[in-house]
Design a protein around this motif. Structure first.
Motif, mmCIF file in Angstrom:
data_model
loop_
_atom_site.group_PDB
_atom_site.id
_atom_site.type_symbol
_atom_site.label_atom_id
_atom_site.label_comp_id
_atom_site.label_asym_id
_atom_site.label_seq_id
_atom_site.Cartn_x
_atom_site.Cartn_y
_atom_site.Cartn_z
ATOM 1 N N ILE A 1 0.881 -1.165 0.000
ATOM 2 C CA ILE A 1 0.000 0.000 0.000
ATOM 3 C C ILE A 1 0.921 1.218 0.000
ATOM 4 O O ILE A 1 1.798 1.334 0.854
ATOM 5 N N ILE B 1 -1.700 -1.233 -3.974
ATOM 6 C CA ILE B 1 -2.861 -0.358 -3.839
ATOM 7 C C ILE B 1 -2.329 1.031 -3.497
ATOM 8 O O ILE B 1 -1.478 1.174 -2.612
ATOM 9 N N PHE C 1 -2.902 5.061 -2.302
ATOM 10 C CA PHE C 1 -3.804 5.990 -1.625
ATOM 11 C C PHE C 1 -3.323 7.424 -1.838
ATOM 12 O O PHE C 1 -2.172 7.670 -2.188
ATOM 13 N N LYS D 1 -7.779 1.842 2.293
ATOM 14 C CA LYS D 1 -6.906 0.934 1.539
ATOM 15 C C LYS D 1 -6.382 -0.185 2.438
ATOM 16 O O LYS D 1 -6.210 -1.330 1.987
ATOM 17 N N GLU E 1 -9.219 -2.539 2.653
ATOM 18 C CA GLU E 1 -9.339 -3.292 1.405
ATOM 19 C C GLU E 1 -8.320 -4.423 1.343
ATOM 20 O O GLU E 1 -8.652 -5.558 0.961
#
Length: 297
Positions: free
Chosen positions: A224, A242, A244, A255, A258
């Motif tokens: 992330i 991912i 952000f 995130k 997720e």
């Protein structure tokens, strides 16, 4: 004013005495010194920028405060300039008005990973120095505080040291997360933390090109990351990452949620993709780029 004539003459003497074919100034300040004495040096001179354009000129307290005009005037005197991203290359051309584009060479993966198999230990990991807000660990702790309200399983480990350590401890105590967040001291064996983690979080407000990003990938950790330029360039839209919004605590919380909702099969697939991708940054491949650069000077 920080580079008086006596120091200039000494450095010129020292470098010319060595009869070097190529001299590399690592980071902006040394590159500026070399640009200042470039006409007196016998070898070719390269400026190697080890931080981002934004860190030099855009952040709240930039590294090159009040030196933007001087930098844009002096650095083009060098025989070549190396930057860490294509984003930086564009900014040098458009904002600093460089007539010649810098060369982009990424940092290589410098550790030999002994990764064997991904395991979901339900642990977020972050690594870096506790200073100057650069790594955004305060953002991460606050986001995890939101995350922890709805999740009782995952933990957060942060590895590093520096002047902001007490501030981070105060945040952890404020949110009553001493049993969920652990600050680990600086270690040269950070690989042990990679092995015990499940997901790496890069919460940085700015970066040049963090080596820890590649090290993380070499241990098969999904990532992330904040949407800093180098992250968008290297890992955005990759199936192991991912992204952000930088400095957005709530978005980072979403995130993290997720990522934690993914099952072991999905996380294993992300891990395999990370291992495959990081091979693009092998030392041999980066060395070839440097050899090409040097042969064309």
């Amino acid at each position: 004013s920080s580079f008086p004539r006596r120091k200039r003459l000494y450095l010129i003497h020292l470098l010319n005495k060595g009869e070097y074919d190529v001299i590399v100034g690592v980071h902006a300040f040394l590159s500026l010194y070399l640009a200042n004495i470039k006409d007196s040096l016998n070898g070719k001179v390269i400026g190697w920028m080890h931080n981002s354009y934004d860190a030099f000129f855009q952040i709240k307290s930039p590294y090159l405060k009040d030196l933007k005009q001087y930098f844009s005037f002096m650095i083009p005197r060098l025989d070549q300039i190396i930057v860490l991203s294509f984003y930086d290359q564009r900014r040098y051309l458009t904002d600093l008005k460089f007539k010649r584009p810098p060369i982009v060479i990424y940092n290589p993966l410098t550790i030999k990973s002994d990764f064997s198999e991904y395991k979901n230990n339900k642990t977020f990991l972050a690594v870096g120095r506790f200073s100057h807000q650069a790594k955004g660990f305060d953002i991460l702790i606050k986001a995890f505080a939101l995350f922890a309200k709805n999740n009782q399983d995952w933990k957060l480990s942060i590895v590093g040291d520096g002047p902001e350590k007490n501030y981070y401890y105060s945040l952890i105590e404020k949110y009553e997360l001493t049993s969920r967040i652990t600050l680990h001291p600086f270690t040269k064996k950070v690989e042990d933390h990679f092995k015990s983690a499940s997901v790496f979080v890069l919460s940085s407000r700015w970066e040049g090109m963090p080596l820890v990003l590649l090290e993380t990938l070499s241990y098969g950790l999904p990532i992330i990351s904040s949407d800093i330029p180098i992250a968008k360039e290297l890992i955005k839209d990759k199936d192991f990452s991912i992204i952000f919004e930088n400095k957005n605590i709530v978005d980072l919380y979403y995130k993290m949620q997720e990522m934690s909702n993914k099952d072991d099969k999905d996380l294993m697939s992300m891990s395999n993709s990370a291992i495959t991708y990081v091979k693009e940054f092998s030392v041999n491949k980066i060395v070839m780029q440097w050899e090409t650069l040097l042969s064309n000077l």
